[in-house]
Every structure is written in C-alpha cells, then in structure tokens.
Design a protein around this motif. Structure first.
Motif, PDB file in Angstrom:
ATOM      1  N   LEU A  30       0.846  -1.199   0.000  1.00 11.41           N
ATOM      2  CA  LEU A  30       0.000   0.000   0.000  1.00 11.41           C
ATOM      3  C   LEU A  30       0.878   1.245   0.000  1.00 11.41           C
ATOM      4  N   ALA A  31       0.661   2.116  -0.986  1.00 12.29           N
ATOM      5  CA  ALA A  31       1.450   3.359  -1.024  1.00 12.29           C
ATOM      6  C   ALA A  31       0.568   4.517  -1.469  1.00 12.29           C
ATOM      7  N   ASN A  32      -0.706   4.398  -1.133  1.00 14.04           N
ATOM      8  CA  ASN A  32      -1.684   5.332  -1.718  1.00 14.04           C
ATOM      9  C   ASN A  32      -1.314   6.812  -1.605  1.00 14.04           C
ATOM     10  N   HIS A  33      -1.202   7.426  -2.751  1.00 10.70           N
ATOM     11  CA  HIS A  33      -0.894   8.856  -2.929  1.00 10.70           C
ATOM     12  C   HIS A  33       0.515   9.239  -2.491  1.00 10.70           C
ATOM     13  N   LEU A  34       1.305   8.302  -2.012  1.00 16.89           N
ATOM     14  CA  LEU A  34       2.628   8.675  -1.502  1.00 16.89           C
ATOM     15  C   LEU A  34       3.773   7.970  -2.222  1.00 16.89           C
TER      16      LEU A  34
ATOM     17  N   LEU B  88      -5.882   4.709   5.289  1.00 13.32           N
ATOM     18  CA  LEU B  88      -5.089   3.477   5.421  1.00 13.32           C
ATOM     19  C   LEU B  88      -5.869   2.417   6.198  1.00 13.32           C
ATOM     20  N   HIS B  89      -6.533   2.879   7.241  1.00 13.32           N
ATOM     21  CA  HIS B  89      -7.330   2.001   8.092  1.00 13.32           C
ATOM     22  C   HIS B  89      -8.369   1.250   7.265  1.00 13.32           C
ATOM     23  N   THR B  90      -9.058   1.972   6.400  1.00 14.04           N
ATOM     24  CA  THR B  90     -10.077   1.383   5.529  1.00 14.04           C
ATOM     25  C   THR B  90      -9.448   0.355   4.593  1.00 14.04           C
ATOM     26  N   LEU B  91      -8.303   0.721   4.003  1.00 11.53           N
ATOM     27  CA  LEU B  91      -7.619  -0.199   3.091  1.00 11.53           C
ATOM     28  C   LEU B  91      -7.170  -1.467   3.809  1.00 11.53           C
ATOM     29  N   ILE B  92      -6.675  -1.306   5.041  1.00 11.03           N
ATOM     30  CA  ILE B  92      -6.197  -2.459   5.806  1.00 11.03           C
ATOM     31  C   ILE B  92      -7.353  -3.408   6.132  1.00 11.03           C
ATOM     32  N   LEU B  93      -8.475  -2.821   6.535  1.00  8.94           N
ATOM     33  CA  LEU B  93      -9.655  -3.652   6.810  1.00  8.94           C
ATOM     34  C   LEU B  93     -10.067  -4.426   5.559  1.00  8.94           C
TER      35      LEU B  93
ATOM     36  N   GLY C  63      -2.678 -11.196   5.215  1.00 10.23           N
ATOM     37  CA  GLY C  63      -2.040 -10.795   6.463  1.00 10.23           C
ATOM     38  C   GLY C  63      -1.501  -9.377   6.300  1.00 10.23           C
ATOM     39  N   ILE C  64      -1.302  -8.665   7.432  1.00  4.35           N
ATOM     40  CA  ILE C  64      -0.841  -7.274   7.356  1.00  4.35           C
ATOM     41  C   ILE C  64       0.568  -7.161   7.929  1.00  4.35           C
ATOM     42  N   VAL C  65       1.442  -6.471   7.199  1.00  8.05           N
ATOM     43  CA  VAL C  65       2.768  -6.140   7.721  1.00  8.05           C
ATOM     44  C   VAL C  65       2.810  -4.624   7.865  1.00  8.05           C
ATOM     45  N   ASN C  66       3.004  -4.154   9.080  1.00  5.89           N
ATOM     46  CA  ASN C  66       2.861  -2.728   9.364  1.00  5.89           C
ATOM     47  C   ASN C  66       4.044  -2.209  10.157  1.00  5.89           C
ATOM     48  N   GLY C  67       4.691  -1.154   9.649  1.00  8.13           N
ATOM     49  CA  GLY C  67       5.821  -0.561  10.348  1.00  8.13           C
ATOM     50  C   GLY C  67       5.507   0.791  10.958  1.00  8.13           C
ATOM     51  N   LEU C  68       4.232   1.167  10.969  1.00  5.29           N
ATOM     52  CA  LEU C  68       3.865   2.441  11.600  1.00  5.29           C
ATOM     53  C   LEU C  68       3.939   2.312  13.124  1.00  5.29           C
ATOM     54  N   HIS C  69       4.031   3.468  13.829  1.00  2.00           N
ATOM     55  CA  HIS C  69       3.997   3.427  15.294  1.00  2.00           C
ATOM     56  C   HIS C  69       2.654   2.900  15.790  1.00  2.00           C
ATOM     57  N   ASP C  70       1.549   3.330  15.158  1.00  2.00           N
ATOM     58  CA  ASP C  70       0.244   2.792  15.529  1.00  2.00           C
ATOM     59  C   ASP C  70       0.201   1.334  15.100  1.00  2.00           C
ATOM     60  N   THR C  71      -0.072   0.452  16.026  1.00  2.68           N
ATOM     61  CA  THR C  71      -0.086  -0.966  15.677  1.00  2.68           C
ATOM     62  C   THR C  71      -1.481  -1.381  15.219  1.00  2.68           C
ATOM     63  N   THR C  72      -1.525  -2.378  14.340  1.00  5.88           N
ATOM     64  CA  THR C  72      -2.825  -2.882  13.893  1.00  5.88           C
ATOM     65  C   THR C  72      -3.439  -3.770  14.982  1.00  5.88           C
ATOM     66  N   ALA C  73      -2.590  -4.441  15.743  1.00  4.39           N
ATOM     67  CA  ALA C  73      -3.097  -5.357  16.772  1.00  4.39           C
ATOM     68  C   ALA C  73      -3.833  -4.605  17.877  1.00  4.39           C
ATOM     69  N   ASP C  74      -3.463  -3.320  18.073  1.00  2.53           N
ATOM     70  CA  ASP C  74      -4.130  -2.532  19.111  1.00  2.53           C
ATOM     71  C   ASP C  74      -5.370  -1.823  18.578  1.00  2.53           C
ATOM     72  N   ASP C  75      -5.649  -1.976  17.286  1.00  2.00           N
ATOM     73  CA  ASP C  75      -6.851  -1.392  16.704  1.00  2.00           C
ATOM     74  C   ASP C  75      -7.955  -2.450  16.789  1.00  2.00           C
ATOM     75  N   ALA C  76      -8.950  -2.192  17.628  1.00  2.00           N
ATOM     76  CA  ALA C  76      -9.964  -3.214  17.937  1.00  2.00           C
ATOM     77  C   ALA C  76     -10.619  -3.763  16.670  1.00  2.00           C
ATOM     78  N   GLU C  77     -10.929  -2.870  15.742  1.00  2.00           N
ATOM     79  CA  GLU C  77     -11.640  -3.276  14.530  1.00  2.00           C
ATOM     80  C   GLU C  77     -10.780  -4.194  13.660  1.00  2.00           C
ATOM     81  N   VAL C  78      -9.534  -3.767  13.441  1.00  2.00           N
ATOM     82  CA  VAL C  78      -8.633  -4.579  12.621  1.00  2.00           C
ATOM     83  C   VAL C  78      -8.339  -5.917  13.317  1.00  2.00           C
TER      84      VAL C  78
END
Lengths: 358, 358
Positions: free
Chosen positions: A9-13, A93-98, A106-121
């Motif tokens: 995912l690299a949307n717009h960037l 990004l959240h929408t795309l990940i969902l 599976g999701i590989v994420n290097g952002l500070h916000d973790t996907t595992a701590d996002d209840a929805e994801v």
C-alpha cells in the motif's frame, strides 16, 4: 528463504519521500515478492519506472481489487508501504487495511500505531484467521538487553552507513554495498535498523526507533553479537538512521560507539540544503567536511562518500564529486545509478586494516 | 509544595555510586522530606556525613522497623534509592518493598522493573490501599510527542549540564546552578531528565531513558515548551544523562540539538580514567579538550567546567584546575565543595548573549 507474494500500500505517496518503505521493497526484498503497488496517483505504470526510471516488473494499480486479480502468485500479505506523520494509522489506510484483511491478506505494518491494538482490525483478523505483524511493537522489558561490551569480542569489522540527513538513501546504499561485497567473495551481512530492512529480508538488526531508549545500544549490540556467532561473516554493514545532527532525532553515535563501527560510508545529497521536513524553518544541513570531523571525534574514519543526486543537475553533481574527491581524498560515488562496485577496494582495505588491528 | 515524609531504601549501596538516587535525595528534595536512609552497612551514622563529610540531619538505619519508630513526622513513602544492574527489582529489594507496603507506605520506584507489574507487590498495595509510583513506566503512545521545532519559539535560553561520563554529579551541579541563579534574581528552572530530578521536586522534564526512542526529542521539547509557557523563566538548566561518547548509551546530542541548548557546563572527574563500570575493559574517557570540540560541532559553547574531585587528591585537583583555566580560558570550579556561585557571572553573560541574539 522462500519469498512470499505481497501487495504494498502506497496510496498517494509512492512518488514522494514518504513512500520510502515501498521504494525499498520495489528495489529488492529477500523476504517478499512484491506483486503490485497500490497508488491511484501513478496507477498503470511500472513501479520501477516511476521510482528510478527503470522497469522493475512490478505494476502500480489503483486499488486492492485490481491487485487481487493480477496474473501470477496470489498475494498472501499486504504491506503498509508508507510513512505517515507521527507513524499514525490514518483513516484512509485504516479502511484499506480492513479491506485487505477481508480479502484474506495478512498485514505487515511498520507504523507506530499498531494494527493489533486497533480493535476493529484485530477483530477482523481473528475472524479471517490472518496474521498481523507490527514491526514497531516494543518487545517486553525482560526480553530487552543492556549494552555489555561484548561488541569488542565480535570478530567481523563493522562499517556504518551514515547520512547527513534522513530519507536520502542510507538503506539502499547499505544494500548495494552488501551485494557488491558478497559478489566479490567478501561474506557480508546487513545489520538493519529500521522496519524496511527487515521487510527486505535482512536477518539481523533492530527497529531502532521503537525501542525504549535505555535498551537501544544493548539491542544493537545483541543483534551484532548474534550475527557474528551464527553467520561468522567477514564484514557487517550497519544501516544508519536519521543523522548525527538532525534536531528532530539525532542518531548515529550508537553505531560508532556501541556497535564500534570504525569505518563510515557517508551518504549525502548535495542538492538538499535543509533537513527534510524542516525547510520552512531553515534548518540547514551541516557541511560534509564538518560531518566527517564529527565522525572522527567518535573514533571512526569516513572511507567513502555516496551521493544522492535528487535536486542536483548532472553537471553540478559531477562538480561536487570532483571537489569532494580532491578535498577528501576518498572515493565519491552515486550508488543508485552506478552501483557500489567502485567502493569494493576501499572497503576491502578497511576490512584488512581492521583485521590486522585485532 | 508540601514535602511528604519518606524513607529511602539504599541497602548495601549507599556508599557506592549505585546509591545515586539516595544521594540526590539526601542533598536536597523539594518533593520529599527524607526521614531516614535504610542501609545496614553504614547504619548509625548521619547520611550527609557518609556522603559528603557534612551532617545532613538524616540518620542511616539498619532496617525499616527502625525507620518507622524514629521521632518526627511519620513516613508516607518508601523510595527505592538505588540503581541495580539492568534496573531489576532484585529479591532483597522485593522483600523490603513488600514489607514497606505492609507497613502502609506508598512506593516510589525508578527502576526499569515496575512494582505495578509485580503481581505480589500490586496485590499487597491494593490490599493496604497504598499508591505505587513507577517513574520509568512508559507513557502510552498517543500521549507521546514528536519533535516539531517549537523549541525555536521558546523565549528562555537553555544551558545544558553535560558530563564526560555518567554518575559523576551532573544532576547535583544542575541543582546547584539553579539555586545559585535564583538567589541572584535570575529566575531559573531545572529541566530534569532522570527520575531522581522528579523525586527532588523539579516540575518540568522527562525520564529520558524510559521513553521509546523515536519520542525522546519530542518529549524533551514538549517539557521545555510547557515550562516556558507556564513559568516564563529567565533561564532553563537541563540535566544531562550519560555522556556524548559513553559506549553503553551515548546521550547529550538531544539536549544540544533538539532542546537547542547553546551553552554547556561540562562536568568532569579528573581522577577517573575509565568509563564507570567498564574499568576492566579499559574504556578510556576522552579528554576534556576533545569533548569541548565535540560540543562545538553540535553548535554549543562550553562556558564552564565543573569538577568532581573523587579519586583526585587536593593538590592534583588544584593542578588540573589551574591547567584547565589556562588552556580553556573559562571558569573551572568544584561545585560540591564550593557551590555554584562562582559560575553566576559566566551564566549571566550567556543569558545576555542569548537574549540579544534573538
């Protein structure tokens, strides 16, 4: 290691410095086989073409649906390939990940916000039975190491790739050097210090900026000691982060002192005047010469300069290069266009010097 | 701020550098009134006598029972006053902490191991209704700040107290400077960077080594910006941690770059040859002169040198002092015995220079 197929995912960037994780994956990964980049802004083109002007055989597509129906191996992973301000998981990004989880990736994420701590994801991933890999999740304290000084018993010399700013190609130069040295039979390992290095398949390293400060140097030492023990390479090349004098987060002293790297390859962008992201504040990048003086005070020698040509017309780059070669008396190359072969003799000599010193 | 009575645990370590948290509390705290130090090894003596050869009116006792029956205000807190290797909560400390909770004392703990994560201590504290304060517990990510460059809008100049090693008196020198400047009417705030600074009552600062690396500079900036906004001091003095070239964890560049401290007071121990804790490895402390060169490359001027006299006979200290004064041309004092008054003119001149520069 069998490469696993992945969408990035690299949307717009993608065509900006904030797409640097995606850039690294397009340029090469030993861990993933990138089947597509998602970015509607440059969709329809080849990712390598957009990035370096050379086709990489990786299509840029407009959305995930398009990525899922491409010919070839079915993707298994969706990698977040962008850096956002503050490492936040932004709504788009959240929408795309969902959506990706919903498609069974599976999701590989290097952002500070973790996907595992996002209840929805997290709930969606459990439902679909897919894995969430958050590269910046901190290790629990008992698993962290303090610096002990074991670095002085490591056999392989360490070369650090530092830079005069962030986001100017340190990681890519590191990879090119590792490849060039291995090609001539010097068994060389990359020590990664950011999440992209891991994504690209480097086996030893740390995600430096996500470690509790007191453990950064110990974790770095631990990774190097492990590499030396397991692989016994002839040389390790350590990827630098940020720069020694970047006010937003200086870094590099750890590599020179705690990892005891005695040689430095210094990445520099002659066309860049201000620290990336702080142009409007007028935060000027110090001169190459003073950076080399600083590195010397940390006990290391700069054995080569590598140039990032962005924002620098070819004739100006040539002038810089000639000037640096004369004043510094060391090799000066532009690795992205020339490769790192020209550095082999200087690095070989460094390895020899280090070996005879111990 | 009303000082709350506290007992400080320093068992077997009070008369060693690892008792430095206890030392700081004996030398002065605006937050706690220390009623006793617990250390059987030096029990029966006055804590100030053991530490600095001058009575502080604080008894050293052999155990908690003895501490609880002293005359004067009943203790409310039990402070862990020692640094253990790796910040671990060792078995003996664990037993003492449980005993303190049992006696109805709240716990103040600056070790990496938190008391709240220790099931036994946590349950005991709940049962007794006492508070557990873990100073090194990391803040949750959403509460952390990135560096933004707001530091350049801070009105008060920043002076950093750096040192050529850890555990040689940076924090104490910081406090003495803050007190000396306030006495002559220069409204000065200490910016603490370790847990002891907070224990001593400093209002603005961070516990640097317990912050996830990427947020260290932003949190430091945030503390300084908050101090400037709330208090509008004439000067801030930032406590340094470790040293710029300590291989176990270099620190200081953050203060010079991210907190943009343009002046430095440099603490040095002429009687110390090797980095503390790494004597057997022969890790030599670089010269004072080269440290000042290094600081200059970070854009700051060293305006004074402060000496720690440990391990240095008086005549040798005098020789060092005379030599440094001549070669460096700046004030050189030993603040622990002389106070920091002699630095007032140089620091005043620094504040004036900084004001006229903006």
């Amino acid at each position: 290691m069998l490469k696993e197929p992945a969408i990035v995912l690299a949307n717009h960037l993608f065509d900006t410095p904030n797409g640097k994780t995606a850039h690294g994956l397009v340029r090469g990964s030993g861990r993933f086989k990138v089947v597509a980049i998602v970015d509607p802004d440059v969709a329809g083109r080849d990712a390598g073409e957009v990035l370096d002007g050379r086709p990489a055989g990786i299509p840029v597509v407009a959305d995930l649906d398009e990525a899922m129906v491409l010919e070839g191996p079915a993707p298994k992973w969706c990698i977040v390939g962008v850096a956002t301000h503050g490492g936040r998981l932004l709504p788009e990004l959240h929408t795309l990940i969902l959506d990706a989880v919903d498609k069974g990736l599976g999701i590989v994420n290097g952002l500070h916000d973790t996907t595992a701590d996002d209840a929805e994801v997290a709930a969606a991933a459990r439902g679909r039975g897919v894995e969430l890999i958050d590269l910046r999740r901190s290790k629990p304290r008992p698993a962290l190491h303090f610096w002990e000084g074991d670095i002085y018993r490591v056999r392989a010399p360490r070369l650090a790739v530092l830079g005069t700013d962030c986001a100017l190609g340190k990681r890519t130069t590191t990879r090119l050097i590792v490849e060039a040295m291995n090609r001539v039979g010097v068994r060389t390992e990359m020590i990664y210090t950011g999440q992209t290095g891991w994504m690209q398949g480097a086996r030893y390293g740390i995600v430096l900026d996500s470690i509790v400060n007191d453990f950064v140097c110990g974790e770095l030492e631990h990774a190097i000691v492990g590499c030396d023990r397991d692989v016994e390479p002839d040389l390790m090349v350590i990827e630098g982060q940020s720069s020694l004098r970047n006010p937003s987060g200086p870094c590099g002293a750890e590599l020179l002192l705690s990892a005891a790297a005695r040689g430095v390859v210094l990445q520099h962008a002659p066309g860049r005047e201000f620290f990336e992201g702080y142009e409007s504040m007028g935060l000027r990048i110090p001169s190459l010469e003073s950076e080399i003086d600083l590195i010397r005070l940390y006990g290391a020698e700069t054995i080569a300069v590598t140039l990032n040509s962005k924002g620098c017309p070819p004739d100006e780059l040539d002038r810089f290069r000639a000037e640096y070669r004369t004043t510094l008396g060391i090799p000066v190359i532009a690795p992205l266009t020339e490769g790192a072969e020209a550095l082999v003799p200087a690095i070989r000599a460094f390895v020899e010097r280090e070996r005879s010193a111990t």
